[in-house]
Write an enzyme that holds these catalytic residues in place. Structure first.
Site, short mmCIF file in Angstrom:
data_model
loop_
_atom_site.label_atom_id
_atom_site.label_comp_id
_atom_site.label_asym_id
_atom_site.label_seq_id
_atom_site.Cartn_x
_atom_site.Cartn_y
_atom_site.Cartn_z
N GLU A 157 0.81 -1.22 0.00
CA GLU A 157 0.00 0.00 0.00
C GLU A 157 0.84 1.27 0.00
O GLU A 157 0.32 2.36 -0.19
CB GLU A 157 -0.94 -0.02 1.21
CG GLU A 157 -2.02 -1.09 1.09
CD GLU A 157 -2.79 -1.32 2.38
OE1 GLU A 157 -3.93 -1.82 2.28
OE2 GLU A 157 -2.26 -1.01 3.46
N ASP A 168 -13.40 -4.66 -2.47
CA ASP A 168 -14.33 -5.79 -2.58
C ASP A 168 -15.65 -5.42 -1.94
O ASP A 168 -15.80 -4.34 -1.37
CB ASP A 168 -13.73 -7.04 -1.90
CG ASP A 168 -13.38 -6.78 -0.45
OD1 ASP A 168 -14.31 -6.79 0.38
OD2 ASP A 168 -12.19 -6.55 -0.14
#
Length: 260
Positions: A17, A222
């Site tokens: 990240e 998601d």
């Protein structure tokens, strides 16, 4: 009195990240504390300390407390991914927390459910000014950088269709939400919930107790359902890391322009 320049703490749970950020850091120094490397330097004109917290509330709280106490950061931004908890929040969208709650905190009958004992708080509000700057940065990325930063093929693979920025409630807990039934329970507890993850509300509690401005920004990876784990790390590498890099770059430019 002259305004003190900002020292920004940038925290992510996973190494992927923060891909690319460290290559841009100037005059970087590494300090290791509590099995974490705190990387201090200059990012696009802003004094920054970058660190990986690892997953979960304890890990993120420990990391942020160290950022505040050892590195004297004046503001904290947590970047990463989250699962959507609202049908209008799609994969590839961005959620910036207006408030955060620990959905697994329950000390009844001593205190009300979700309230953090001895704080009188269940929802911790993020800093309005910093969140507004993050909103501007994320919007500029989506409008100006997305098409060149992520190929059309990758956009199609991951289903990135006109991503948007949302503001609202994020819930955190030491639990990977991966079932429709569990998500439904959380929605019943928090009807205004936009996203679920595992760190942000702990960061919010620490910053609240230390009086440090903070904001949490999440890329939706998601739907927090049975398909959540599919290509999760691929999404972080190919999409979320790109979002974080360009949004952070835009944020630093805004901070410099605003004289922070």
């Amino acid at each position: 009195m002259q305004k003190k320049p900002i020292r920004l703490g940038i925290v992510s749970a996973l190494r992927e990240e923060q891909t690319g950020l460290l290559a841009q850091m100037r005059d970087m120094k590494t300090v290791t504390r509590g099995m974490r490397d705190y990387l201090h330097g200059n990012l696009w004109g802003v004094d920054c300390v970058c660190v990986l917290s690892r997953l979960g509330k304890v890990a993120s709280a420990t990391t942020v407390a160290t950022l505040i106490e050892r590195f004297d950061v004046s503001a904290v931004v947590f970047t990463g991914v989250a699962g959507s908890a609202d049908p209008d929040v799609k994969v590839g969208d961005v959620v910036i927390a207006e408030s955060l709650v620990q959905h697994d905190m329950d000390t009844r009958p001593l205190f009300p459910r979700f309230e953090i004992p001895l704080t009188g708080q269940s929802r911790f509000a993020s800093d309005v000014g910093l969140s507004e700057k993050l909103h501007r940065a994320a919007s500029l990325f989506l409008e100006n950088d997305l098409k060149s930063a992520i190929s059309l093929t990758q956009q199609q693979i991951f289903g990135l269709h006109r991503p948007r920025v949302h503001r609202g409630l994020i819930a955190s807990g030491d639990e990977f939400i991966g079932s429709t039934a569990r998500l439904r329970e959380l929605r019943e507890d928090f009807p205004d919930l936009l996203a679920v993850e595992m760190e942000g509300a702990a960061v919010a509690q620490v910053c609240f107790e230390f009086g440090i401005p903070f904001s949490v920004i999440r890329t939706i990876s998601d739907g927090a359902d049975e398909t959540s784990a599919i290509d999760f790390l691929a999404f972080i590498r190919e999409v979320a890391a790109v979002y974080a890099f360009h949004t952070t770059r835009r944020l630093c430019s805004i901070l410099v322009e605003d004289g922070c």
